[in-house]
Write a protein that holds these residues in place. Structure first.
Motif, PDB file in Angstrom:
ATOM      1  N   ILE A   1       0.841  -1.203   0.000  1.00 20.34           N
ATOM      2  CA  ILE A   1       0.000   0.000   0.000  1.00 20.34           C
ATOM      3  C   ILE A   1       0.872   1.248   0.000  1.00 20.34           C
ATOM      4  N   VAL A   2       1.884   1.281   0.872  1.00 14.86           N
ATOM      5  CA  VAL A   2       2.799   2.427   0.948  1.00 14.86           C
ATOM      6  C   VAL A   2       3.485   2.641  -0.400  1.00 14.86           C
ATOM      7  N   ALA A   3       3.969   1.573  -1.015  1.00 18.53           N
ATOM      8  CA  ALA A   3       4.659   1.685  -2.305  1.00 18.53           C
ATOM      9  C   ALA A   3       3.720   2.216  -3.385  1.00 18.53           C
ATOM     10  N   LYS A   4       2.473   1.745  -3.375  1.00 20.55           N
ATOM     11  CA  LYS A   4       1.503   2.200  -4.381  1.00 20.55           C
ATOM     12  C   LYS A   4       1.153   3.671  -4.178  1.00 20.55           C
ATOM     13  N   ILE A   5       0.987   4.080  -2.931  1.00 21.34           N
ATOM     14  CA  ILE A   5       0.706   5.491  -2.638  1.00 21.34           C
ATOM     15  C   ILE A   5       1.853   6.354  -3.137  1.00 21.34           C
ATOM     16  N   ASN A   6       3.076   5.990  -2.752  1.00 21.18           N
ATOM     17  CA  ASN A   6       4.233   6.802  -3.124  1.00 21.18           C
ATOM     18  C   ASN A   6       4.399   6.892  -4.632  1.00 21.18           C
ATOM     19  N   SER A   7       4.286   5.765  -5.331  1.00 18.65           N
ATOM     20  CA  SER A   7       4.473   5.809  -6.780  1.00 18.65           C
ATOM     21  C   SER A   7       3.353   6.592  -7.460  1.00 18.65           C
ATOM     22  N   SER A   8       2.125   6.443  -6.982  1.00 19.22           N
ATOM     23  CA  SER A   8       0.996   7.181  -7.573  1.00 19.22           C
ATOM     24  C   SER A   8       1.152   8.687  -7.380  1.00 19.22           C
ATOM     25  N   LEU A   9       1.541   9.098  -6.175  1.00 22.00           N
ATOM     26  CA  LEU A   9       1.696  10.525  -5.893  1.00 22.00           C
ATOM     27  C   LEU A   9       2.928  11.101  -6.588  1.00 22.00           C
ATOM     28  N   ALA A  10       4.004  10.336  -6.660  1.00 21.42           N
ATOM     29  CA  ALA A  10       5.209  10.805  -7.355  1.00 21.42           C
ATOM     30  C   ALA A  10       4.898  11.067  -8.827  1.00 21.42           C
ATOM     31  N   GLU A  11       4.123  10.181  -9.424  1.00 23.06           N
ATOM     32  CA  GLU A  11       3.755  10.358 -10.828  1.00 23.06           C
ATOM     33  C   GLU A  11       2.819  11.547 -11.010  1.00 23.06           C
ATOM     34  N   GLU A  12       1.799  11.640 -10.187  1.00 22.48           N
ATOM     35  CA  GLU A  12       0.803  12.713 -10.318  1.00 22.48           C
ATOM     36  C   GLU A  12       1.408  14.093 -10.106  1.00 22.48           C
ATOM     37  N   PHE A  13       2.276  14.216  -9.104  1.00 23.91           N
ATOM     38  CA  PHE A  13       2.808  15.534  -8.748  1.00 23.91           C
ATOM     39  C   PHE A  13       4.247  15.743  -9.182  1.00 23.91           C
ATOM     40  N   GLU A  14       4.759  14.815 -10.020  1.00 26.78           N
ATOM     41  CA  GLU A  14       6.117  14.919 -10.559  1.00 26.78           C
ATOM     42  C   GLU A  14       7.131  15.162  -9.451  1.00 26.78           C
ATOM     43  N   TYR A  15       7.071  14.295  -8.444  1.00 27.68           N
ATOM     44  CA  TYR A  15       7.965  14.383  -7.293  1.00 27.68           C
ATOM     45  C   TYR A  15       8.901  13.197  -7.318  1.00 27.68           C
ATOM     46  N   ASP A  16      10.131  13.398  -6.857  1.00 25.34           N
ATOM     47  CA  ASP A  16      11.146  12.350  -6.864  1.00 25.34           C
ATOM     48  C   ASP A  16      10.758  11.231  -5.889  1.00 25.34           C
ATOM     49  N   LEU A  17      10.509  10.056  -6.429  1.00 24.62           N
ATOM     50  CA  LEU A  17      10.100   8.915  -5.612  1.00 24.62           C
ATOM     51  C   LEU A  17      11.135   8.582  -4.542  1.00 24.62           C
ATOM     52  N   ALA A  18      12.401   8.736  -4.879  1.00 28.47           N
ATOM     53  CA  ALA A  18      13.474   8.430  -3.928  1.00 28.47           C
ATOM     54  C   ALA A  18      13.473   9.378  -2.734  1.00 28.47           C
ATOM     55  N   ALA A  19      12.891  10.561  -2.897  1.00 35.91           N
ATOM     56  CA  ALA A  19      12.857  11.552  -1.818  1.00 35.91           C
ATOM     57  C   ALA A  19      11.640  11.391  -0.914  1.00 35.91           C
ATOM     58  N   MET A  20      10.790  10.433  -1.234  1.00 38.55           N
ATOM     59  CA  MET A  20       9.544  10.277  -0.481  1.00 38.55           C
ATOM     60  C   MET A  20       9.761   9.359   0.722  1.00 38.55           C
ATOM     61  N   THR A  21       9.550   9.939   1.903  1.00 39.67           N
ATOM     62  CA  THR A  21       9.647   9.193   3.159  1.00 39.67           C
ATOM     63  C   THR A  21       8.370   9.477   3.951  1.00 39.67           C
ATOM     64  N   PRO A  22       8.094   8.706   4.992  1.00 35.44           N
ATOM     65  CA  PRO A  22       6.903   9.000   5.795  1.00 35.44           C
ATOM     66  C   PRO A  22       6.912  10.408   6.381  1.00 35.44           C
ATOM     67  N   GLU A  23       8.107  10.983   6.558  1.00 33.54           N
ATOM     68  CA  GLU A  23       8.217  12.325   7.143  1.00 33.54           C
ATOM     69  C   GLU A  23       8.063  13.447   6.110  1.00 33.54           C
ATOM     70  N   THR A  24       8.019  13.098   4.824  1.00 29.00           N
ATOM     71  CA  THR A  24       7.884  14.104   3.776  1.00 29.00           C
ATOM     72  C   THR A  24       6.571  14.852   3.958  1.00 29.00           C
ATOM     73  N   THR A  25       6.659  16.177   4.065  1.00 31.28           N
ATOM     74  CA  THR A  25       5.444  16.974   4.234  1.00 31.28           C
ATOM     75  C   THR A  25       4.851  17.310   2.866  1.00 31.28           C
ATOM     76  N   LEU A  26       3.539  17.333   2.824  1.00 27.56           N
ATOM     77  CA  LEU A  26       2.860  17.575   1.554  1.00 27.56           C
ATOM     78  C   LEU A  26       3.014  19.014   1.089  1.00 27.56           C
ATOM     79  N   PHE A  27       2.898  19.942   2.015  1.00 27.04           N
ATOM     80  CA  PHE A  27       2.887  21.347   1.627  1.00 27.04           C
ATOM     81  C   PHE A  27       4.289  21.936   1.542  1.00 27.04           C
TER      82      PHE A  27
END
Length: 87
Positions: free
Chosen positions: A6-32
């Motif tokens: 689930i975590v992997a799917k969330i991260n990959s989906s959001l990285a694609e949608e918002f053009e964000y670096d998947l490698a930089a995505m951690t649980p502590e990453t803030t949205l805003f």
């Protein structure tokens, strides 16, 4: 689907949608602050989650409390467990 999947799917989906670096995505990453999302992006975020997990997100209060990717992970995992329990 495991929590890790689930975590992997969330991260990959959001990285694609918002053009964000998947490698930089951690649980502590803030949205805003970290991802640079704004209030309009939150609508897109909800749509991405609904599409990726075939579920409806109607808990407006819960959505307002989400600030990090970890918050999203926890929310979706809890929602999936709730839906599976309802079957």
């Amino acid at each position: 689907m495991t929590d890790q999947e689930i975590v992997a799917k969330i991260n990959s989906s959001l990285a694609e949608e918002f053009e964000y670096d998947l490698a930089a995505m951690t649980p502590e990453t803030t949205l805003f602050e970290d991802m640079g999302l704004d209030s309009l992006d939150v609508v897109d975020l909800v749509i991405v989650l609904e599409t990726a997990f075939s579920m409806k997100v109607r808990e407006e209060e819960a959505i307002r409390k989400i600030r990090t990717l970890g918050d999203i992970h926890d929310f979706v995992i809890a929602k999936k467990r709730q839906l599976e329990g309802d079957r």
